[in-house]
Design a protein around this motif. Structure first.
Motif, PDB file in Angstrom:
ATOM      1  N   PRO A  89     -10.631  33.458  31.578  1.00  0.00           N
ATOM      2  CA  PRO A  89     -11.017  33.710  30.185  1.00  0.00           C
ATOM      3  C   PRO A  89     -11.425  32.426  29.469  1.00  0.00           C
ATOM      4  O   PRO A  89     -11.293  31.321  29.998  1.00  0.00           O
ATOM      5  CB  PRO A  89      -9.745  34.296  29.578  1.00  0.00           C
ATOM      6  N   THR A  90     -11.892  32.602  28.255  1.00  0.00           N
ATOM      7  CA  THR A  90     -12.256  31.475  27.391  1.00  0.00           C
ATOM      8  C   THR A  90     -11.360  31.498  26.157  1.00  0.00           C
ATOM      9  O   THR A  90     -11.320  32.492  25.428  1.00  0.00           O
ATOM     10  CB  THR A  90     -13.731  31.557  26.964  1.00  0.00           C
ATOM     11  N   LEU A  91     -10.645  30.408  25.963  1.00  0.00           N
ATOM     12  CA  LEU A  91      -9.787  30.252  24.785  1.00  0.00           C
ATOM     13  C   LEU A  91     -10.420  29.237  23.856  1.00  0.00           C
ATOM     14  O   LEU A  91     -10.896  28.193  24.296  1.00  0.00           O
ATOM     15  CB  LEU A  91      -8.395  29.777  25.201  1.00  0.00           C
ATOM     16  N   MET A  92     -10.414  29.547  22.575  1.00  0.00           N
ATOM     17  CA  MET A  92     -10.960  28.630  21.578  1.00  0.00           C
ATOM     18  C   MET A  92      -9.837  28.103  20.693  1.00  0.00           C
ATOM     19  O   MET A  92      -8.969  28.860  20.254  1.00  0.00           O
ATOM     20  CB  MET A  92     -11.999  29.335  20.705  1.00  0.00           C
ATOM     21  N   PHE A  93      -9.839  26.791  20.470  1.00  0.00           N
ATOM     22  CA  PHE A  93      -9.041  26.175  19.412  1.00  0.00           C
ATOM     23  C   PHE A  93     -10.003  25.812  18.282  1.00  0.00           C
ATOM     24  O   PHE A  93     -11.102  25.293  18.539  1.00  0.00           O
ATOM     25  CB  PHE A  93      -8.339  24.917  19.913  1.00  0.00           C
TER      26      PHE A  93
END
Length: 399
Positions: free
Chosen positions: A71-75
């Motif tokens: 997956p892609t996690l964004m901060f």
């Protein structure tokens, strides 16, 4: 692998840059963006600098995990800050980045340059610990303190479609905020009839109308509380007059023809904004009409209240990261205002949760500060939360 001391130094460096959202400023976020872009280059992170409006700049980096698909996690965080106000009201230099009594002081220390530093060094620590699946997006966005142009631009970009969850690193005092109050900014323009102060019978005064409108807004708030109820974390709707303007201090003998009332409405999940705006419009028109003044309502900005399920993967990963660092369950709370996460959810459908260093109520005040120890703590939580999220295989999970 998190370098807490480096995160503190970065916070200090950022606080010393005056990135204030002043009207007419030529380059608000630029100094911070240039500093961080240089750091990203040093880390070898692919990044892009995007001017979304004159003098308003986003910085977006992508860190590939190198551990296969995932997956892609964004901060997410912002580099702009509100004005310091009168410097004589501060007991410290608002841009000195002074460290004293275990605290780092200065404008933006909590809101939210410590959050930026923590998320950057949390991701760096995770990367140095070895490969991880998927990728991380770091969104360093502009204009959060005003119209959230940076979040709107990112939400409209192709990159947003690839994001599976967002951790917004705003100061929330150790609370995992699964909801955020909405905001409606309203302008009520009043038109009456100008007259001599000695002959008020010839006037239709927007000042009198404005005073009556302010009284009527208290009734609108009471209605809204009854109508939409109390949210378990976000509380109740508030309808707050913030501006009353009419007349000229240099002409105290003149009753003006025009005036304005500004209103800041804060809503909770489940609030019907259209219904609430209609109620404000009708209440203002009714009381202004008693003195012959007309009202034109303009919605300056409209941001919904947002909420995410507590069992969403990005929330459970963040809570697991908190437990890893603190050995206890975090409190669940709500953001009292809106964040860039509100826009990312509204415009791009991204699941967002808010959690970051600094006290919930310290933002925008004089003598703003963040506890130094919190910067490293949050960086470690972010690193742990990212690993939990990325290794759980949540790509394309529920939004």
């Amino acid at each position: 692998m998190v370098d807490a001391e480096a995160a503190v130094r970065l916070t200090r460096d950022l606080v010393r840059l005056r990135t204030v959202s002043d009207a007419g400023a030529q380059d608000v976020e630029g100094p911070a963006v240039r500093l961080l872009a240089g750091l990203f280059t040093e880390f070898g992170w692919e990044h892009e600098v995007i001017e979304v409006a004159p003098g308003r700049t986003n910085l977006v980096a992508v860190v590939e995990g190198g551990g296969g698909d995932g997956p892609t996690l964004m901060f997410e965080g912002h580099t702009d800050v509100v004005t310091e106000g009168r410097t004589e009201d501060w007991s410290v230099d608002p841009y000195g980045g002074e460290i004293r009594d275990g605290r780092l002081w200065g404008r933006g220390s909590a809101d939210m340059k410590s959050g930026l530093a923590a998320m950057i060094h949390g991701v760096r620590g995770l990367q140095l610990a070895g490969p991880f699946p998927g990728r991380i997006v770091l969104g360093v966005l502009c204009d959060e303190e005003e119209m959230m142009l940076g979040a709107k631009a990112f939400a409209a970009s192709p990159a947003a479609a690839e994001v599976d969850g967002v951790i917004v690193c705003e100061p929330e005092g150790y609370e995992v905020c699964t909801s955020a109050r909405g905001g409606i900014r309203i302008r009520l323009d009043l038109t009456g009839v100008m007259a001599h102060g000695a002959m008020p019978q010839e006037a239709r005064s927007p000042l009198v109308a404005g005073a009556r409108i302010i009284e009527a807004l208290a009734g609108v708030e009471a209605w809204a509380v009854r109508r939409f109820g109390k949210h378990r974390h976000a509380g109740s709707v508030t309808v707050t007059p913030t501006v009353l303007h009419a007349g000229d201090p240099g002409q105290l003998n003149v009753i003006p023809a025009h005036g304005m009332v500004g209103v800041d409405v804060r809503t909770v999940p489940g609030t019907d904004h259209d219904e609430l705006i209609t109620r404000v419009r009708q209440a203002a028109a009714d009381v202004a009409g008693t003195v012959g003044v007309t009202v034109e309502l303009t919605v300056v900005d409209d941001r919904p209240a947002v909420e995410i399920d507590e069992d969403h993967p990005v929330v459970t990963a963040l809570m697991a990261g908190h437990r890893d660092e603190h050995g206890s369950e975090p409190a669940i709370g709500a953001v009292p205002g809106t964040t860039d996460g509100t826009i990312l959810t509204r415009d791009a459908g991204l699941p967002t949760v808010v959690y970051g260093p600094g006290g919930k109520w310290i933002a925008h005040q004089k003598d703003e500060y963040v506890e130094v120890a919190e910067i490293g703590e949050y960086a470690r939580v972010y690193a742990a939360a990212a690993r939990h999220f990325l290794t759980a295989g949540t790509k394309g999970g529920p939004r």
